[in-house]
Design an enzyme around this catalytic site. Structure first.
Site, PDB file in Angstrom:
ATOM      1  N   CYS A  59      71.734 108.966  34.867  1.00  0.00           N
ATOM      2  CA  CYS A  59      71.820 107.749  34.036  1.00  0.00           C
ATOM      3  C   CYS A  59      71.589 108.117  32.581  1.00  0.00           C
ATOM      4  O   CYS A  59      72.133 107.499  31.678  1.00  0.00           O
ATOM      5  CB  CYS A  59      70.781 106.707  34.408  1.00  0.00           C
ATOM      6  N   GLU A  75      66.880  99.250  37.150  1.00  0.00           N
ATOM      7  CA  GLU A  75      67.203 100.326  36.205  1.00  0.00           C
ATOM      8  C   GLU A  75      68.661 100.635  36.404  1.00  0.00           C
ATOM      9  O   GLU A  75      69.072 100.988  37.514  1.00  0.00           O
ATOM     10  CB  GLU A  75      66.402 101.564  36.586  1.00  0.00           C
TER      11      GLU A  75
END
Ligand code: FAD
Length: 1022
Positions: A801, A767
């Site tokens: 993020c 990720e």
């Protein structure tokens, strides 16, 4: 001298109480005090009279009968009412109208009804619109032909006009002068009418908004004072104010600023109102502002006692739907006595019920602060009314309701107490009734016939644009099936049913508690309302005793030893059943949930996160444990597969071996825990390497797992740098899989390392980052956009993020949005994350600080600075690595090249007027350019055009799309998180497909006919 904010000490009972117990207490208090059959006898004639004399054209009752909000037409009308008038450009207005009308069926709605409303206006505007628009709607983004376009514009103009007319039913005037003149007109022949003016608008987001509201309140009070002369606040018109309009940060966490900045503003208004001897009431807002409001109220009472001791016009609205409402009334009475004053108290049921329920569910709060059954609110209202009447020497009650049963109950209680004489004549301690302008007119026409009780009309004043939010709230509130006004309009509901006694308790809640939101198999994690002192205290205590120490990195031989140990532990751990492993995760989740304050304190100290962020992070970790436990139980079971007779086939999942989990510092607990428990529950043993900057909270979590029963050779914590410990783990021949969250370059490096190894090819779950955009069209509400932008771009100092990096705003509203953004940036508080008032803390370390500040310096030369938060030198001296949130305008989407992991927002305009090379002209081009950036993590969409939002979601290549809200804070199992393209490999964390990637698969086929024949088949045939 400014009043100093008092320390936050709770004046009220705990807000999250057992509803049944509160109601039982109220009913006991009422016992014998109310004769409900007499209430029905008094109110039923009003109801019949209202139904016999139809409500006027455009009245709320008529509107709801025609367009219930539960219908597509009602919903379309509400959506159009909320948005259409603010849309500045024809293209968007047409697309919005087409979108909403395309789903509704307005034709024929007026058939057989006695009302002229549809026939005359809606039908001509809306039906006409619909005739023009269906074809257009199917391709609403394509420029239509000239004729069609002309037609569409006409239809939109007609719809705009229809909504303006609708809106006018709920505002008394566009300006205070117009409203006062209208009020005088209505007063003719109705001497008991008074007005309380409300200057409309959204709550302030900036200092400029607040100044504008202050000026408008001031002007209104001066106008009322200069207008009709009245001898007392009881007979004079007055004003209602919202404290959230006078200060953009009207919230408990900002109480120092509230006292320093807001209080003097209200005192100025009080001086004007007291001098003119009129009524000034503070409206009631959200529950988490209640304690603060009472503190402010008492400080203002002290001011009034000093400056205007004889004035009796100061007031407060109290919401009966709050389970604490009775205590609020007693507290207001106490304040009055303590300061030798008499107040006006407006008793309302409460206007934010849906929002309060959602907030409690999202926040994982222990219960709801409001009743969940409508009739419990009605009980509370009459109990509160009785209490107000009981405090008559210090409180002048103002009963605000449109409910005929509630009104009749109040009159009965008032008569019984002698407040109103049995013959209706006024006694010494009067009270008044109140209604909203445009509502309840029929009922009040009947109630006021005997002339004994005065009535005050709450009268919104403002331009059409400012009316929208208010109008929609009224539509929603009255459109609810349980609402009195809604049922009054429905003649199939008999008067006796409509007025049936609310005086009975229901033991069960109308819907599950926040903890039970996800059903019986998964308990929701526990949150906290930080405005509640009892809930904040454990966090303060934990912070006071938390400390962080330095820990040494694992040496190479320790890494090797750990891998050997984990490989040794694999057989035993993977040999346990999924149910056993899931049970351990649940035990760990419960322990973590209970130790939330301790983990938050560690997160604040080690990762410099604010308390709100920390609570959300601990909750996410708890949710991961429980969610993956459920997933393991459901998905790791043996599956029997179909096949030919004489053979059995099963599919089984098992752990792969030693999984390496490498997590980042920005979610040092949640991401760390999510990776580790997913790998564990699937039967792997785990080498857990936290980020170099944040080892301690990770170690504490591993200790917690061990404490819950996970064996020490099933999971080992290994602290160290990525280049050393991380690299050694990835390169180790025993590594059976890697789960990584971090930057794209490091993910590539890991990928290459794995690919270069001999031996098995192992999975990598990566990720990584994102260049996340928010696409805003001109139907969006700027205030909502700003709330979402500030949270998404600057919360956690932009170190998520999912954080917003690129705001793409339609040119039609760009100037206004940018201005508001600038104002909102100026209102953020920077500093020590340990302080509750801090919105934005520091970035993680010197390296991050250097990278972000270099990027900002580059932008100062290459882009247009839009706004930034001022960084006080005392803050930057005391808190290392503070970066002030900042926003720049850039020319093109493609100018954004790299992810900057900090509080830096880039803004671009789009729309047909943007003619520069590479500029995006329409919404499709914006999406294409965002896709071309190559990342695909989160995308925000702000639009009221539902079909547009859907189409953008369909074409955007991103993992998480958020419409009309912020784009951070994905919730486990609700918004599984993770992207595509440069943003990661998938599968989504906290989603139903995550666990599979950690598993090896095996099918077992047994030839059941091997031993001589197919006994089963033959037995079945006999
Ligand atoms: C003059 C005036 C001033 C007002 N000022 C304010 C203010 O400052 N702040 C504010 O919040 N509101 C204010 N209101 C709005 C008020 O709170 C009510 O929402 C509105 O008046 C509807 O209540 P009712 O008694 O007329 O109707 P009813 O139909 O009898 O009651 C509807 C109300 O019941 C409650 N309710 C609905 N469903 C449920 C449920 N399932 N469980 C529990 N309760 C439920 C809600 O409060 C809802 O508004 C004001 C109203 C008036 C008339």
């Amino acid at each position: 001298m400014p009043t100093i904010a008092p320390p936050p000490v709770s004046r009220l009972p705990f807000p999250y109480r057992d509803e049944a117990a509160v109601v039982a207490h109220s009913l006991a208090a009422l016992q014998g005090g109310l004769d409900w059959p007499a209430v029905i006898s008094a109110a039923a004639p009003w109801v019949r009279a209202v139904r016999e004399q139809p409500a006027p054209f455009w009245a709320m009752e008529s509107l709801l009968r025609e367009y219930p909000i539960s219908s597509a037409e009602g919903l379309a009308l509400m959506r159009l009412a909320e948005a259409l008038l603010r849309v500045p450009d024809a293209e968007t207005a047409i697309a919005l109208t087409a979108d909403q009308l395309g789903r509704a069926d307005f034709e024929g709605a007026s058939e057989g009804t006695p009302h002229r409303m549809l026939a005359s206006l809606s039908a001509s505007a809306i039906s006409l619109s619909k005739k023009f628009l269906p074809e257009f709607a199917s391709s609403s983004e394509n420029p239509p032909g000239v004729l069609q376009r002309l037609g569409a514009r006409t239809v939109v103009a007609a719809t705009v006009r229809a909504i303006q007319l609708l809106g006018r039913q709920f505002v008394l005037g566009r300006t205070i002068a117009e409203a006062m003149s209208e009020a005088d007109g209505q007063r003719k022949g109705a001497t008991q009418l008074r007005f309380s003016y409300d200057m409309l608008g959204e709550g302030a987001r900036t200092e400029r908004d607040a100044e504008r509201y202050l000026a408008s309140y001031r002007h209104a009070i001066e106008s009322i004072a200069a207008g009709r002369k009245a001898l007392s606040p009881f007979s004079a018109d007055g004003i209602s104010i919202k404290l959230s309009a006078l200060f953009s940060r009207y919230e408990d966490a900002q109480r120092e600023r509230v006292f320093a900045e807001l209080l003097p503003r209200v005192e100025g208004l009080i001086d004007l109102a007291a001098t003119a001897n009129l009524n000034l009431t503070i409206d009631a807002e959200e529950c988490d502002r209640l304690e603060l409001s009472l503190d402010v109220f008492e400080a203002l009472a002290a001011y009034i006692a000093r400056r205007h001791p004889l004035w009796q016009g100061f007031g407060l609205a109290v919401q009966a739907y709050q389970t604490r409402s009775l205590a609020v009334i007693d507290e207001v009475a106490r304040i009055a006595r303590a300061h030798g004053l008499r107040f006006m108290v407006r008793l309302v049921k409460g206007a934010y019920w849906d929002g309060e329920i959602k907030r409690a569910q999202e926040g994982g709060l222990p219960a709801y602060p409001v009743f969940t059954h409508k009739h419990h609110t009605d009980i509370s209202y009459v109990v509160c009314a009785r209490a107000l009447i009981g405090h008559a020497e210090v409180i002048y009650p103002q009963f605000a309701t449109h409910n005929a049963g509630t009104i009749a109950a109040i009159l009965q209680m008032a008569r019984a107490s002698g407040t109103v004489a049995p013959d209706g004549s006024r006694a010494s301690a009067p009270f008044e009734l109140q209604r909203l302008h445009g509502m309840g007119e029929g009922v009040y026409r009947e109630v006021l016939k005997d002339g004994s009780v005065p009535c005050r009309v709450y009268a919104p004043v403002g331009e059409h644009r400012d009316l929208l939010a208010y109008l929609v709230r009224r539509l929603l509130e009255n459109g609810a099936n349980s609402s009195f006004v809604h049922q009054l309009a429905d003649e199939t509901v008999a008067a006796e049913v409509l007025l049936a006694s609310p005086l009975q308790a229901v033991d069960t809640l109308a819907f599950p508690l926040p903890a039970d939101l996800y059903g019986p198999s998964r308990r929701n994690s526990t949150g906290a309302d930080l405005s509640c002192m009892a809930m904040r205290q454990p966090f303060d205590d934990a912070l006071a005793s938390a400390h962080v120490e330095t820990v040494s990195h694992a040496r190479a031989e320790e890494v090797t030893a750990a891998m050997a140990r984990l490989q040794g532990g694999f057989a035993a751990w993977s040999g346990r059943t999924a149910l056993e492993r899931a049970a351990l995760l649940r035990r760990a989740a419960d322990a973590l949930d209970a130790r939330c304050p301790e983990f938050c304190a560690l997160l604040i100290k080690e990762a410099h996160k604010t308390l709100g962020d920390c609570i959300a992070e601990v909750r996410e970790a708890v949710d991961f444990c429980r969610y993956y436990a459920v997933q393991a139980e459901e998905r790791l079971q043996e599956q029997v597969l179909p096949g030919p007779t004489g053979e059995s086939n099963v599919l089984r999942l098992h752990g792969r071996g030693v999984f390496v989990c490498i997590s980042p510092w920005n979610f040092p607990l949640a991401i760390f825990a999510g990776q580790v428990v997913a790998a564990l529950v699937t039967g792997n043993t785990v080498a857990a390497k936290p980020a170099e900057q944040t080892p301690l909270v990770a170690r504490r979590f591993i200790e917690l797992l061990h404490g819950a029963g996970v064996p020490e050779d099933a999971v080992v914590w290994l602290h160290g740098a990525g280049e050393t410990v991380g690299a050694a783990l990835v390169a180790d021949a025993r590594t059976a899989g890697v789960c990584f969250t971090g930057s794209t370059p490091v993910a590539r490096l890991i990928n290459r390392t794995l690919a270069a190894k001999d031996g098995p090819i192992v999975p990598l779950i990566a990720e990584t980052g994102g260049l996340n955009a928010m696409l805003v069209d001109s139907s969006a509400l700027p205030e909502q956009v700003i709330d979402a932008v500030v949270q998404s771009a600057f919360r956690s100092a932009g170190q998520r993020c999912s954080a917003l990096r690129l705001l793409c705003v339609h040119e039609g509203i760009a100037d206004g949005v940018i201005e508001m953004l600038k104002g909102a940036l100026a209102e953020l508080n920077l500093g020590d994350p340990a302080l509750l008032a801090t919105d934005v803390g520091p970035v993680i370390d010197g390296e991050a600080f250097g990278g972000i500040t270099r990027h900002i310096e580059r932008l100062r030369g290459a882009a247009r600075l839009l706004g930034e938060t001022a960084l006080d030198s005392s803050v930057s001296l005391n808190v290392a690595h503070m970066v002030a949130p900042v926003a720049f305008e850039i020319a093109r989407i493609a100018d954004l090249k790299e992810e900057i992991f900090g509080p830096v927002l880039h803004v671009v305009r789009w729309g047909p007027g943007q003619t520069g090379a590479g500029a995006a002209l329409d919404v499709n081009a914006v999406v294409a350019q965002i896709n071309a950036l190559g990342y695909g993590l989160t995308l925000g969409i702000q639009t009221r055009i539902d079909s547009r939002a859907q189409r953008i979601a369909d074409t955007a290549r991103v993992g998480n799309v958020y419409v009309n809200r912020n784009m951070i804070g994905a919730v486990v199992g609700v918004q599984p998180f993770g992207g595509e393209g440069l943003s990661g490999s998938g599968p989504k964390a906290g989603g139903p497909h995550y666990l599979y990637r950690f598993c090896g698969e095996q099918t077992v086929t047994v030839n059941t006919a091997a031993a001589g024949g197919n006994a089963e088949l033959l037995a079945g045939l006999s």
